[in-house]
Scaffold this motif. Structure first.
Motif, PDB file in Angstrom:
ATOM      1  N   UNK A  15       1.141  -1.555   0.221  1.00 20.53           N
ATOM      2  CA  UNK A  15      -0.197   0.059  -0.014  1.00 20.53           C
ATOM      3  C   UNK A  15       1.360   1.003   0.290  1.00 20.53           C
ATOM      4  N   UNK A  16       1.338   2.209  -1.142  1.00 21.06           N
ATOM      5  CA  UNK A  16       1.761   3.590  -1.195  1.00 21.06           C
ATOM      6  C   UNK A  16       0.877   4.162  -0.413  1.00 21.06           C
ATOM      7  N   UNK A  17      -0.378   4.465  -0.248  1.00 25.30           N
ATOM      8  CA  UNK A  17      -0.842   5.240   0.393  1.00 25.30           C
ATOM      9  C   UNK A  17      -2.131   4.967   1.720  1.00 25.30           C
ATOM     10  N   UNK A  18      -1.558   4.151   2.684  1.00 28.25           N
ATOM     11  CA  UNK A  18      -2.566   3.298   3.650  1.00 28.25           C
ATOM     12  C   UNK A  18      -3.253   3.444   3.818  1.00 28.25           C
ATOM     13  N   UNK A  19      -3.113   5.197   4.245  1.00 31.77           N
ATOM     14  CA  UNK A  19      -4.809   5.983   5.031  1.00 31.77           C
ATOM     15  C   UNK A  19      -5.645   6.118   4.102  1.00 31.77           C
ATOM     16  N   UNK A  20      -5.312   6.083   2.653  1.00 32.31           N
ATOM     17  CA  UNK A  20      -6.154   6.122   1.725  1.00 32.31           C
ATOM     18  C   UNK A  20      -6.565   4.550   1.194  1.00 32.31           C
ATOM     19  N   UNK A  21      -5.722   4.236   1.569  1.00 26.59           N
ATOM     20  CA  UNK A  21      -6.192   2.259   1.056  1.00 26.59           C
ATOM     21  C   UNK A  21      -7.618   2.254   2.396  1.00 26.59           C
ATOM     22  N   UNK A  22      -6.983   2.013   3.213  1.00 27.22           N
ATOM     23  CA  UNK A  22      -8.003   1.678   4.197  1.00 27.22           C
ATOM     24  C   UNK A  22      -9.539   2.767   3.781  1.00 27.22           C
ATOM     25  N   UNK A  23      -9.493   4.094   4.081  1.00 29.46           N
ATOM     26  CA  UNK A  23     -10.707   4.874   3.327  1.00 29.46           C
ATOM     27  C   UNK A  23     -11.516   3.902   2.674  1.00 29.46           C
ATOM     28  N   UNK A  24     -10.708   4.308   1.405  1.00 28.30           N
ATOM     29  CA  UNK A  24     -11.737   2.573   0.502  1.00 28.30           C
ATOM     30  C   UNK A  24     -11.922   1.016   0.220  1.00 28.30           C
ATOM     31  N   UNK A  25     -11.396   0.766   1.417  1.00 31.12           N
ATOM     32  CA  UNK A  25     -11.706  -0.435   1.982  1.00 31.12           C
ATOM     33  C   UNK A  25     -13.151  -0.548   2.946  1.00 31.12           C
ATOM     34  N   UNK A  26     -12.854   0.593   3.533  1.00 31.65           N
ATOM     35  CA  UNK A  26     -14.016   0.265   4.489  1.00 31.65           C
ATOM     36  C   UNK A  26     -15.403   1.832   3.415  1.00 31.65           C
ATOM     37  N   UNK A  27     -15.096   2.069   2.662  1.00 30.16           N
ATOM     38  CA  UNK A  27     -16.348   2.610   1.702  1.00 30.16           C
ATOM     39  C   UNK A  27     -17.164   1.195   0.285  1.00 30.16           C
ATOM     40  N   UNK A  28     -15.374   0.079   0.420  1.00 27.08           N
ATOM     41  CA  UNK A  28     -16.038  -0.888  -0.546  1.00 27.08           C
ATOM     42  C   UNK A  28     -15.741  -0.433  -1.330  1.00 27.08           C
TER      43      UNK A  28
END
Length: 156
Positions: A15-28
């Protein structure tokens, strides 16, 4: 620095941007980590009219990552022939969605995404496209409505 063409086997799935990746995962909006590039290649190969020269290209520099997806000149988008269902070409996944709806008109987007192993967002885009071309409509409330297949269904 110059662009470097990459083989997907050589691209790490960190994950190059873990914060953005986590938000995207939570939003499905994000599916299984590390599956995107392989999926792009597999989905492209499955398209009608695919040729090896249309294979997706991945490029990378130290500051960016680029994916190039080619289309054939005879590619037709779903919705190009609004109103003329006899010529509308549906994707294989859209046809599977219609078959699921025929079996169970009250099926949810989540159930479809689990059955077809794609994200809910992918299902939502396909459902929107099917509604736009007049093949499908949803009756009732979002959370407890029913899907109805409409129009000429020569493609089923």
């Amino acid at each position: 620095m110059r662009n470097v063409h990459l083989d997907i086997k050589d691209v790490s799935s960190e994950r190059r941007n873990p914060i953005l990746a986590n938000v995207m995962a939570q939003l499905d909006y994000m599916e299984k980590r590390g599956s995107g590039l392989t999926r792009i290649c597999n989905e492209t190969k499955a398209l009608e009219g695919y040729k090896d020269e249309l294979k997706p290209v991945f490029k990378s520099t130290p500051t960016q990552f680029q994916t190039i997806i080619y289309a054939t000149s005879d590619t037709q988008n779903v919705g190009d022939n609004d109103g003329d269902m006899s010529e509308t070409k549906l994707t294989e996944r859209q046809q599977k969605i219609l078959n699921l709806i025929k079996e169970s008109p009250t099926i949810t987007g989540k159930q479809m995404s689990e059955t077809l192993s794609v994200s809910q967002r992918t299902i939502e885009r396909d459902l929107a496209a099917l509604q736009k071309v007049g093949v499908l409509k949803h009756e009732g409330k979002d959370n407890d409505g029913v899907w109805a297949i409409i129009g000429k269904n020569n493609h089923l």
